[in-house]
Design an enzyme around this catalytic site. Structure first.
Site, mmCIF file in Angstrom:
data_model
loop_
_atom_site.group_PDB
_atom_site.id
_atom_site.type_symbol
_atom_site.label_atom_id
_atom_site.label_comp_id
_atom_site.label_asym_id
_atom_site.label_seq_id
_atom_site.Cartn_x
_atom_site.Cartn_y
_atom_site.Cartn_z
ATOM 1 N N CYS A 1 27.882 49.291 52.625
ATOM 2 C CA CYS A 1 28.771 48.263 52.082
ATOM 3 C C CYS A 1 28.009 46.962 52.134
ATOM 4 C CB CYS A 1 30.060 48.175 52.904
ATOM 5 S SG CYS A 1 31.103 46.806 52.337
ATOM 6 N N HIS B 1 32.211 56.529 56.890
ATOM 7 C CA HIS B 1 30.770 56.257 56.793
ATOM 8 C C HIS B 1 30.138 56.876 58.034
ATOM 9 C CE1 HIS B 1 30.590 53.427 53.317
ATOM 10 N NE2 HIS B 1 31.893 53.442 53.538
ATOM 11 N N ARG C 1 30.264 54.952 42.908
ATOM 12 C CA ARG C 1 30.747 53.594 43.204
ATOM 13 C C ARG C 1 30.297 53.132 44.589
ATOM 14 N NH1 ARG C 1 33.140 50.711 47.064
ATOM 15 N NH2 ARG C 1 34.512 52.472 47.522
ATOM 16 N N ASP C 2 30.818 53.723 45.638
ATOM 17 C CA ASP C 2 30.508 53.229 46.985
ATOM 18 C C ASP C 2 29.026 53.406 47.293
ATOM 19 O OD1 ASP C 2 30.976 52.088 49.440
ATOM 20 O OD2 ASP C 2 32.262 53.673 50.216
ATOM 21 N N ASN D 1 28.554 56.792 52.996
ATOM 22 C CA ASN D 1 29.642 57.700 53.355
ATOM 23 C C ASN D 1 29.015 59.004 53.783
ATOM 24 O OD1 ASN D 1 30.657 55.999 50.896
ATOM 25 N ND2 ASN D 1 32.447 56.626 52.056
HETATM 26 P P1 HMG Z 1 36.407 34.841 44.326
HETATM 27 O O1 HMG Z 1 35.130 34.122 44.138
HETATM 28 O O2 HMG Z 1 37.231 34.517 45.517
HETATM 29 O O3 HMG Z 1 37.338 34.847 43.052
HETATM 30 O O4 HMG Z 1 36.104 36.399 44.326
HETATM 31 P P2 HMG Z 1 37.721 33.823 41.997
HETATM 32 O O5 HMG Z 1 39.049 34.286 41.497
HETATM 33 O O6 HMG Z 1 37.577 32.406 42.506
HETATM 34 O O7 HMG Z 1 36.628 34.067 40.840
HETATM 35 C C1 HMG Z 1 35.270 33.717 40.974
HETATM 36 C C2 HMG Z 1 34.497 34.201 39.755
HETATM 37 O O8 HMG Z 1 34.529 35.630 39.666
HETATM 38 C C3 HMG Z 1 35.088 33.693 38.440
HETATM 39 O O9 HMG Z 1 34.007 33.604 37.533
HETATM 40 C C4 HMG Z 1 35.966 34.847 38.028
HETATM 41 O O10 HMG Z 1 36.206 34.876 36.653
HETATM 42 C C5 HMG Z 1 35.156 36.048 38.449
HETATM 43 P P3 HMG Z 1 33.272 32.216 37.210
HETATM 44 O O11 HMG Z 1 34.388 31.327 36.752
HETATM 45 O O12 HMG Z 1 32.658 31.762 38.519
HETATM 46 O O13 HMG Z 1 32.264 32.584 36.178
HETATM 47 N N1 HMG Z 1 35.979 37.235 38.732
HETATM 48 C C6 HMG Z 1 35.743 38.443 38.202
HETATM 49 N N2 HMG Z 1 34.812 38.900 37.359
HETATM 50 C C7 HMG Z 1 34.869 40.189 37.040
HETATM 51 N N3 HMG Z 1 35.759 41.058 37.529
HETATM 52 C C8 HMG Z 1 36.712 40.643 38.371
HETATM 53 C C9 HMG Z 1 36.725 39.288 38.750
HETATM 54 N N4 HMG Z 1 37.506 38.562 39.568
HETATM 55 C C10 HMG Z 1 37.051 37.310 39.548
HETATM 56 N N5 HMG Z 1 37.593 41.496 38.857
HETATM 57 C C11 HMG Z 1 36.552 38.741 44.202
HETATM 58 C C12 HMG Z 1 37.095 37.369 44.560
HETATM 59 C C13 HMG Z 1 37.471 39.788 44.812
HETATM 60 C C14 HMG Z 1 36.529 38.880 42.708
HETATM 61 C C15 HMG Z 1 35.145 38.848 44.767
HETATM 62 O O14 HMG Z 1 35.202 38.549 46.129
HETATM 63 C C16 HMG Z 1 34.524 40.208 44.570
HETATM 64 O O15 HMG Z 1 34.347 40.702 43.472
HETATM 65 N N6 HMG Z 1 34.099 40.811 45.668
HETATM 66 C C17 HMG Z 1 33.422 42.106 45.651
HETATM 67 C C18 HMG Z 1 34.067 42.982 46.616
HETATM 68 C C19 HMG Z 1 33.424 44.362 46.564
HETATM 69 O O16 HMG Z 1 33.166 44.913 45.504
HETATM 70 N N7 HMG Z 1 33.165 44.900 47.756
HETATM 71 C C20 HMG Z 1 32.638 46.211 47.872
HETATM 72 C C21 HMG Z 1 33.704 47.229 47.566
HETATM 73 S S1 HMG Z 1 34.849 47.477 48.902
HETATM 74 C C22 HMG Z 1 34.135 48.733 49.805
HETATM 75 O O17 HMG Z 1 33.054 49.143 49.541
HETATM 76 C C23 HMG Z 1 34.955 49.301 50.925
HETATM 77 C C24 HMG Z 1 35.499 50.698 50.633
HETATM 78 O O18 HMG Z 1 34.463 51.603 50.296
HETATM 79 C C25 HMG Z 1 36.225 51.213 51.880
HETATM 80 C C26 HMG Z 1 35.360 51.051 53.140
HETATM 81 O O19 HMG Z 1 34.358 51.756 53.297
HETATM 82 O O20 HMG Z 1 35.714 50.159 53.918
HETATM 83 C C27 HMG Z 1 36.518 50.656 49.486
HETATM 84 MG MG MG Z 2 33.166 52.593 51.763
#
Ligand code: HMG
Ligand code: MG
Length: 301
Positions: free
Chosen positions: A239, A208, A14-15, A248
């Site tokens: 990220c 990381h 995933r990450d 990581n």
């Molecule tokens: P948004 O644009 O604010 O949300 O996104 P929305 O509710 O307005 O929806 C926009 C569109 O996305 C809509 O579709 C929704 O249906 C769809 P449209 O009408 O435009 O066709 N949608 C989804 N589709 C599939 N699955 C869903 C979903 N939710 C809404 N769950 C949202 C908000 C959170 C969805 C968006 O910002 C997003 O997906 N962001 C990605 C964040 C991400 O994956 N980041 C990387 C992971 S975090 C990380 O790596 C950190 C970590 O490792 C720890 C660290 O190291 O810090 C964990």
């Molecule tokens: Mg991470």
């Protein structure tokens, strides 16, 4: 105080892979998970149910989950940003879900398009729904040691999010150093804040290795008894919302250190190196792991 046993959660599928520009097929992702479990990894973060527009590499989430040959004793987790993601994830029968917030407002806006407060409110129904299905919820707190937009992040700011997560019933608290700027004493100070709200078995570190501090930070956590760490096979990842962030810490590097300390993990380092070699060959580059590369060089000699 140093624990006799440690759980390593491999978040590489995933990450790690979420950050890859070149598409990796579902079949290859599944094979990676199979190699990790064959090596003895007992917790694997398989994929995320986020918007495919935001993170296209994870669009095959359901296909990957459906293709797994699950092994008993292995926990398969998935990242979920909202109720829509949870509902999609549910059909894939995850053992655990991961919700993620940030200790910095600026990062929260860029990563999930809302404020910290709003993000925690968004997770409330997700946690309730997960618990209704007896699914455990881990919470990850990004930017706990620093933020690419805001700069310094204080332990007070981290503790505020820990408290909010605890308040909505999140079972486990993962302290994440998204951009790898943490150093050992600072990491201990932040971990102590998490430990005010969670038992030690439910606090983990997610480091990381951008500035080469991850192993030192893990050792600092071991000194205060922390026993769960995320790591990524071959050091994959970064990220998408933190420019310049590397992967990581590599699982092979953490395991080599833990083996040397006589700490039990249940993971076989040779088989782990097989998994690292598989994914690195597929991506056409060497693992980002000192231990992994040294062990591969020894094999080739
Ligand atoms: P948004 O644009 O604010 O949300 O996104 P929305 O509710 O307005 O929806 C926009 C569109 O996305 C809509 O579709 C929704 O249906 C769809 P449209 O009408 O435009 O066709 N949608 C989804 N589709 C599939 N699955 C869903 C979903 N939710 C809404 N769950 C949202 C908000 C959170 C969805 C968006 O910002 C997003 O997906 N962001 C990605 C964040 C991400 O994956 N980041 C990387 C992971 S975090 C990380 O790596 C950190 C970590 O490792 C720890 C660290 O190291 O810090 C964990
Ligand atoms: Mg991470």
């Amino acid at each position: 105080m140093i624990p006799a046993q440690v759980s390593l959660v491999d978040v590489g599928p995933r990450d790690g892979l979420q950050n890859e520009k070149q598409p990796v097929s579902a079949a290859h992702k599944i094979e990676l998970v199979h190699l990790l479990q064959a090596a003895g990894v007992r917790e694997i973060e398989v994929t995320s149910f986020v918007s495919p527009k935001w993170v296209p590499q994870m669009a095959d989430n359901a296909q990957v989950m459906a293709g797994l040959q699950r092994m008993s004793g292995v926990r398969y987790s998935v990242l979920v940003p909202n109720l829509k993601g949870f509902e999609a994830a549910l059909a894939s029968r995850p053992d655990e879900i991961v919700v993620f917030g940030a200790a910095s407002e600026a990062f929260s806006q860029r990563n999930i398009n809302c404020s910290i407060e709003e993000s925690v409110e968004r997770f409330r129904p997700v946690v309730e729904a997960a618990h209704a299905h007896r699914i455990k919820v881990r919470g990850a707190i990004s930017c706990s040691l620093g933020c690419p937009y805001q700069g310094e992040v204080t332990p007070d700011e981290v503790e505020r999010v820990v408290r909010l997560m605890r308040g909505i019933g999140v079972d486990h608290c993962g302290i994440a150093d998204t951009i790898g700027v943490g150093t050992p004493k600072r990491v201990q100070a932040v971990m102590e804040r998490a430990l005010r709200h969670y038992p030690i078995a439910e606090v983990s570190g997610h480091f990381h290795d951008t500035y080469g501090q991850a192993l030192a930070n893990i050792y600092a956590c071991l000194e205060i008894g922390i026993q769960t760490f995320d790591a990524s096979i071959a050091g994959l990842g970064g990220c998408p919302y933190a420019k310049g962030a590397t992967g990581n810490v590599a699982t092979e590097d953490v395991l080599f250190m833990l083996n040397g300390l006589g700490i039990e993990t249940g993971i076989d380092i040779d088989k782990l190196v097989d998994a690292a070699a598989f994914i690195s060959n597929l991506l056409g580059r060497k693992p980002v792991s000192r231990s992994g590369n040294a062990l591969l060089a020894k094999r080739a000699a």
